[in-house]
Motif scaffolding. Structure first.
Motif, PDB file in Angstrom:
ATOM      1  N   ALA A 119       0.838  -1.190   0.000  1.00 21.04           N
ATOM      2  CA  ALA A 119       0.000   0.000   0.000  1.00 21.04           C
ATOM      3  C   ALA A 119       0.876   1.245   0.000  1.00 21.04           C
ATOM      4  CB  ALA A 119      -0.903  -0.009   1.235  1.00 21.04           C
ATOM      5  N   ALA A 120       0.352   2.328  -0.620  1.00 21.78           N
ATOM      6  CA  ALA A 120       1.074   3.601  -0.601  1.00 21.78           C
ATOM      7  C   ALA A 120       1.128   4.116   0.828  1.00 21.78           C
ATOM      8  CB  ALA A 120       0.366   4.602  -1.501  1.00 21.78           C
ATOM      9  N   LEU A 130       0.644   6.166   4.123  1.00 25.06           N
ATOM     10  CA  LEU A 130      -0.461   7.028   4.536  1.00 25.06           C
ATOM     11  C   LEU A 130       0.019   8.469   4.669  1.00 25.06           C
ATOM     12  CD1 LEU A 130      -2.107   4.864   7.353  1.00 25.06           C
ATOM     13  CD2 LEU A 130      -2.834   5.050   4.974  1.00 25.06           C
ATOM     14  N   SER A 147      -1.782   1.022  11.554  1.00 25.94           N
ATOM     15  CA  SER A 147      -1.486   1.302  10.150  1.00 25.94           C
ATOM     16  C   SER A 147      -0.579   0.253   9.530  1.00 25.94           C
ATOM     17  CB  SER A 147      -0.853   2.693  10.011  1.00 25.94           C
ATOM     18  OG  SER A 147       0.310   2.783  10.818  1.00 25.94           O
ATOM     19  N   GLU A 148      -0.099  -0.689  10.351  1.00 29.49           N
ATOM     20  CA  GLU A 148       0.687  -1.801   9.841  1.00 29.49           C
ATOM     21  C   GLU A 148       0.632  -2.940  10.856  1.00 29.49           C
ATOM     22  OE1 GLU A 148       4.621  -0.267   9.414  1.00 29.49           O
ATOM     23  OE2 GLU A 148       5.110  -0.540  11.533  1.00 29.49           O
ATOM     24  N   HIS A 169       2.530  -5.866   6.766  1.00 31.59           N
ATOM     25  CA  HIS A 169       1.393  -5.420   5.961  1.00 31.59           C
ATOM     26  C   HIS A 169       1.079  -3.970   6.320  1.00 31.59           C
ATOM     27  CE1 HIS A 169       0.093  -9.522   4.580  1.00 31.59           C
ATOM     28  NE2 HIS A 169       0.829  -9.847   5.644  1.00 31.59           N
ATOM     29  N   GLU A 170       0.972  -3.129   5.322  1.00 32.79           N
ATOM     30  CA  GLU A 170       0.638  -1.724   5.537  1.00 32.79           C
ATOM     31  C   GLU A 170      -0.832  -1.490   5.185  1.00 32.79           C
ATOM     32  OE1 GLU A 170       3.245   0.786   3.369  1.00 32.79           O
ATOM     33  OE2 GLU A 170       5.053   0.133   4.419  1.00 32.79           O
ATOM     34  N   SER A 178      -4.018   0.390   3.806  1.00 35.66           N
ATOM     35  CA  SER A 178      -4.222   1.301   2.685  1.00 35.66           C
ATOM     36  C   SER A 178      -5.058   2.498   3.113  1.00 35.66           C
ATOM     37  CB  SER A 178      -4.919   0.575   1.538  1.00 35.66           C
ATOM     38  OG  SER A 178      -6.244   0.207   1.923  1.00 35.66           O
ATOM     39  N   ASP A 179      -5.018   3.537   2.306  1.00 32.53           N
ATOM     40  CA  ASP A 179      -5.838   4.730   2.550  1.00 32.53           C
ATOM     41  C   ASP A 179      -7.328   4.377   2.628  1.00 32.53           C
ATOM     42  OD1 ASP A 179      -7.538   7.048   1.751  1.00 32.53           O
ATOM     43  OD2 ASP A 179      -5.638   8.130   1.677  1.00 32.53           O
ATOM     44  N   GLU A 226      -7.682  -7.826   3.327  1.00 28.82           N
ATOM     45  CA  GLU A 226      -7.479  -6.379   3.222  1.00 28.82           C
ATOM     46  C   GLU A 226      -7.687  -5.637   4.530  1.00 28.82           C
ATOM     47  OE1 GLU A 226      -8.830  -4.938  -1.057  1.00 28.82           O
ATOM     48  OE2 GLU A 226     -10.379  -6.230  -0.181  1.00 28.82           O
TER      49      GLU A 226
END
Length: 719
Positions: free
Chosen positions: A3-4, A6, A21-22, A31-32, A34-35, A488
């Motif tokens: 993921a991009a 944040l 956030s992770e 794992h990050e 996502s927005d 997700e």
């Protein structure tokens, strides 16, 4: 694809609302979030995150509220550290007024200039207070505030005996020559007598929560209709006080049709929930009418019970009556989310009108819970009188059915727009979606944790131990927003110190040992915190391996098991010992279509053979197997008595405080209670005990019991 990163704003919002956030999975992969994931979770929490401007305003407002609050809605303190931190608007004297739950009051005046400061708040010491639920009022020239004050012990209840053994049983699966097709509380008394005679200090039960009793989708005790109230199918109808004075009930029971139905239900291979529930409800309604015409003293006792139970019972009974009436009018309607709009809100005029018009129907379902509580209390007395140190060991499920009574009655305590699950792992490469909503942490805190304390307290009643299913819930849960897949999601944190302290308080008050089921992905902070509070870990033979040892993945030695733990072979979701050795669970997964192809099936068999080899190596190394027993797993095809005893002796010999063996693993049953990932493909939660209660005291069952008792005696666990 990763993921991009944040934005700073979104990362700040995630931190404020406890969204991770992770996270790292069991394979060590990072794992990050996502927005869209963060924004969707924020939206489910009522945060406007549709634009950066709206989100920025929400962040500013939350920080301002936290800075301005003199006191939070609730304070949960240790009895050994009674200090509070207040936002003082000015210097000078303040008055603290404390009203204890027993009515005692304390008042003290302090000067803020003498109080130390931490992070912009003044630290004030309270007088010595007893553990309990109190009220605190703060008064000063600049501000006044009040909050609920919960004082908790530093540790949960610990029994006097250091090491004990017990037997786990699924109550619905008890077989006897007198029940009506599923185990009931009288059967449980008989089972307790047998277990106590064989050295058990406790009997571990499946959750007794109320469920819909509709196969195959609504029979899991771990996805209940309500976690506050219990399933009426466990009532022994013939032991109710009204039965002797109800000639109609006795006439119906003696009819050939009913006797034939009861005989068929007893003889059925699996529990037939719907038929048992329908049969018992028919009799319970007859007995309730007899109760209404019966002694005034009994009705007065029932009224006291109703007053004590309050809104929780009223709404549960109201939901039950509505569910029955609406389904009777339209058999295609199965849950409250399909009800006519006016009935979906427990506070609506339509619901109030129904409650008035169907008062006796609502009372009937409350009366059932009263009689359940009385019979269950009798069972616990029987256990203690039989010499058991703990007696009944209950189980509190993690989930409640989103179509059930608790969600209808108390919707604000659950988050709409997300489901709970688990991230991808070796068993579920796509993750798991458990399809029930997360708890609303903010609502629980605003309520002073009253609902949380009730759920714990009610499930401790009439027992001496409580298992907390998925105890990591107190620390964090894996949230999956609607419209997103299980892979997700991300974790959302909870206020674990508050929750664990309240658990310890209720544990001490109810003299109940607490076991936290800490299997799976466990955050680093969890086990240390649970140990600090004296909450037992939950360790299974199948999973206790050392991946850093030599060889990697070897089974741990007995001395490597923690003392502050409960140890067992398996759970309801895992194969029994005999099933494991004979590959019955692999065959069941193949038959259910869970294993995708022949190569997956062969891989599962090869992995199982390797696991069995490690077990044999372990047991031979400890001299728990006779010298002639095969050292090659490929040559040990049968689950023999020697192998059976070796594993039981191994586990009972660990230093862990509690040892429990499932009844399936005492009698070498091959079938597990639940096969995860299935519904109609497997008879989940319906499996009956291999032997009837009347068969336990002789022959093969008696030999198995003697082996179990001998292992308890040799390990110092004999009651």
């Amino acid at each position: 694809m990763a993921a991009a990163p944040l934005s700073h704003l979104l990362a700040s919002a995630a931190a404020l609302w406890g969204i991770e956030s992770e996270y790292w999975d069991i394979f060590g992969a990072r794992h990050e979030a996502s927005d869209p994931l963060i924004r969707n979770i924020l939206a489910s929490l009522g945060v406007d995150s549709g634009t950066d401007e709206a989100l920025e305003e929400a962040v500013r407002a939350r920080r301002a509220a936290e800075e301005m609050d003199v006191l939070p809605p609730v304070l949960v303190l240790s009895e050994s550290d009674l200090r509070i931190r207040v936002r003082a608007q000015s210097e000078g004297e303040v008055t603290l007024l404390i009203t204890c739950e027993d009515g005692a009051s304390h008042a003290q005046t302090l000067d803020l200039k003498d109080a130390p400061e931490e992070n912009g708040r003044k630290v004030l010491a309270l007088p010595a207070l007893p553990p309990g639920y109190h009220q605190l009022e703060f008064r000063s020239a600049g501000a006044s505030a009040s909050c609920r004050l919960i004082v908790a012990p530093d540790q949960a209840y610990a029994p006097e005996r250091a090491r004990m053994g017990g037997i786990a049983v699924s109550l619905y699966g008890l077989r006897s020559e007198r029940n009506w097709g599923c185990g009931d509380f009288t059967d449980l008394e008989d089972f307790i007598d047998w277990a106590a005679a064989n050295g058990a200090s406790f009997v571990s039960l499946n959750p007794l929560h109320a469920i819909a009793n509709r196969a195959p989708y609504n029979t899991s005790p771990y996805l209940p209709n309500s976690s506050f109230f219990r399933n009426f199918i466990y009532l022994d109808v013939e032991q109710l006080p009204e039965f002797g004075g109800a000639p109609l009930a006795r006439r119906i029971l003696s009819s050939p049709q009913i006797q034939s139905e009861i005989a068929a239900l007893r003889a059925s291979e699996n529990v037939e929930y719907e038929r048992v529930a329908r049969l018992k409800l028919r009799f319970l309604k007859v007995l309730f009418r007899a109760f209404l015409k019966g002694p005034a003293a009994a009705r007065a006792e029932f009224d006291v019970y109703l007053d004590r139970q309050g809104t929780l019972l009223r709404r549960f009974a109201l939901h039950s009556a509505l569910d029955e009436a609406i389904h009777r009018a339209n058999p295609e309607i199965w849950n409250w989310r399909e009800w006519p709009e006016g009935y979906r809100n427990p506070d609506s005029p339509e619901v109030e009108a129904f409650a008035r018009q169907h008062r006796h129907s609502v009372l009937f379902y409350a009366w059932i819970q009263w009689r359940i509580e009385q019979q269950l209390a009798r069972v616990q007395r029987r256990a203690l009188n039989a010499g058991m140190a703990v007696g009944l060991y209950h189980d509190l499920a993690l989930a409640v059915d989103r179509f059930g009574a608790d969600l209808w009655a108390n919707p604000s305590f659950y988050v709409d727009g997300c489901r709970v699950g688990a991230p991808p792992d070796a068993f579920s490469p796509k993750g798991q979606d458990w399809a029930f909503p997360p708890p609303n942490s903010e609502r629980h805190r605003a309520d002073g944790y009253r609902m949380f304390a009730e759920s714990v307290r009610r499930n401790m009643m009439h027992g001496g131990a409580l298992r907390i299913d998925h105890v990591m819930r107190f620390f964090r849960l894996y949230w999956i927003p609607d419209g997103m897949s299980a892979s997700e999601g991300t974790y959302v944190r909870d206020r674990y110190e508050d929750l664990v302290r309240i658990l310890a308080l209720e544990s001490v008050r109810n003299r109940s040992v607490i076991v936290g089921e800490d299997l799976g992905t466990v955050p680093d902070i969890a086990r240390g915190t649970l140990a600090r509070f004296g909450i037992l870990s939950y360790r299974l033979f199948y999973f206790e391996k050392d991946y850093q040892g030599n060889p990697p993945g070897r089974f741990r030695l007995p001395a490597e098991y923690p003392e502050s733990a409960l140890v067992s072979v398996s759970t309801h979701d895992l194969p029994t010992l005999a099933g494991f050795w004979l590959n019955r669970d692999i065959e069941a997964r193949r038959a259910a279509g869970i294993l995708p192809d022949e190569s997956a099936y062969q891989a599962a068999l090869a992995e199982r053979l390797a696991e069995k080899q490690k077990m044999i190596d372990l047991l031979h190394g400890l001299n728990l197997l006779p010298a002639w027993f095969p050292r090659d797993a490929a040559g040990a095809r049968e689950f023999t008595g020697d192998l059976h005893r070796a594993i039981v002796e191994f586990l009972s010999g660990t230093p862990s405080k509690l040892f429990v063996l499932n009844q399936e693993d005492i009698f070498k049953d091959t079938d597990q209670q639940n096969l995860p990932g299935t519904t109609a493909e497997y008879p989940n939660w319906r499996h009956k005990m291999k032997f009837a209660l009347g068969e336990l005291r002789s022959g093969y069952p008696a030999g198995c019991a003697a082996m179990f008792r001998d292992c308890l005696a040799r390990s110092g666990r004999l009651a």
